[in-house]
Design a protein around this motif. Structure first.
Motif, PDB file in Angstrom:
ATOM      1  N   PHE A  66      13.199 -23.685  28.895  1.00  0.00           N
ATOM      2  CA  PHE A  66      13.382 -24.166  30.399  1.00  0.00           C
ATOM      3  C   PHE A  66      14.753 -23.684  31.050  1.00  0.00           C
ATOM      4  CE2 PHE A  66       9.828 -25.822  29.081  1.00  0.00           C
ATOM      5  CZ  PHE A  66       8.517 -25.213  30.516  1.00  0.00           C
ATOM      6  N   GLN A  67      15.639 -23.407  30.206  1.00  0.00           N
ATOM      7  CA  GLN A  67      17.258 -22.966  30.824  1.00  0.00           C
ATOM      8  C   GLN A  67      17.028 -21.458  30.805  1.00  0.00           C
ATOM      9  OE1 GLN A  67      19.571 -24.833  27.471  1.00  0.00           O
ATOM     10  NE2 GLN A  67      18.250 -27.160  27.671  1.00  0.00           N
ATOM     11  N   LEU A  68      18.423 -21.474  32.140  1.00  0.00           N
ATOM     12  CA  LEU A  68      19.198 -20.026  32.624  1.00  0.00           C
ATOM     13  C   LEU A  68      19.974 -19.701  31.610  1.00  0.00           C
ATOM     14  CD1 LEU A  68      18.645 -17.853  33.979  1.00  0.00           C
ATOM     15  CD2 LEU A  68      20.966 -19.637  35.718  1.00  0.00           C
ATOM     16  N   TYR A  69      19.449 -18.252  30.295  1.00  0.00           N
ATOM     17  CA  TYR A  69      20.501 -17.797  29.922  1.00  0.00           C
ATOM     18  C   TYR A  69      21.117 -16.503  30.658  1.00  0.00           C
ATOM     19  CZ  TYR A  69      19.877 -21.201  25.934  1.00  0.00           C
ATOM     20  OH  TYR A  69      19.878 -22.057  24.976  1.00  0.00           O
ATOM     21  N   TYR A  70      21.739 -16.124  30.332  1.00  0.00           N
ATOM     22  CA  TYR A  70      22.461 -14.873  30.477  1.00  0.00           C
ATOM     23  C   TYR A  70      22.693 -13.543  29.089  1.00  0.00           C
ATOM     24  CZ  TYR A  70      23.393 -16.409  34.644  1.00  0.00           C
ATOM     25  OH  TYR A  70      23.479 -17.702  35.714  1.00  0.00           O
ATOM     26  N   LYS A  71      22.155 -12.000  29.664  1.00  0.00           N
ATOM     27  CA  LYS A  71      22.352 -11.212  27.845  1.00  0.00           C
ATOM     28  C   LYS A  71      23.145 -10.534  27.850  1.00  0.00           C
ATOM     29  CE  LYS A  71      19.887  -8.581  25.319  1.00  0.00           C
ATOM     30  NZ  LYS A  71      19.908  -8.962  23.109  1.00  0.00           N
ATOM     31  N   GLY A  72      24.309 -10.167  28.007  1.00  0.00           N
ATOM     32  CA  GLY A  72      25.010  -9.488  27.996  1.00  0.00           C
ATOM     33  C   GLY A  72      24.777  -7.579  27.089  1.00  0.00           C
TER      34      GLY A  72
END
Length: 125
Positions: A66-72
């Motif tokens: 339920f948390q926003l993450y970013y994948k680069g």
């Protein structure tokens, strides 16, 4: 978050805005436009240069617990199959970690010297 979910949300907001009576439509249209703009802003697809080689850089959002993450991801087609990858909660922080991962892997493979790696990382800091 999957593209299909975000697209569905944007479509639903747009449909609601279109069905709103004309006197209130401008308010809903502004909200829908702002929402769509914010959602689209979560993705990045850019080109960068590393020691004379053109490289690609992408950022994609996803939900974890339920948390926003970013994948680069960073890769340089035509030069090396190495891929730099990182995941963080910070959209701006993922860029630096992804670049650092790529440069460290390129250094370990002997594609770049320690000095070249450090200079490039310092220029992106």
């Amino acid at each position: 978050m999957r593209v299909s979910v975000l697209t569905s949300v944007a479509l639903a907001v747009t449909l609601v805005a279109l069905q709103t009576p004309q006197c209130q439509a401008q308010g809903w249209e502004a909200v829908a436009a702002a929402l769509v703009s914010k959602i689209v802003g979560f993705w990045r697809d850019e080109k960068t240069e590393l020691l004379g080689h053109e490289c690609n850089f992408t950022v994609k959002p996803y939900i974890k617990k339920f948390q926003l993450y970013y994948k680069g991801r960073m890769w340089c087609p035509g030069w090396t199959p190495i891929r730099g990858e990182a995941s963080t909660r910070s959209q701006s922080g993922v860029a630096g970690k992804t670049a650092r991962d790529f440069v460290e892997k390129a250094f370990k493979k002997g594609l770049i010297s320690e000095q070249e790696a450090q200079q490039w990382l310092d220029s992106k800091a």
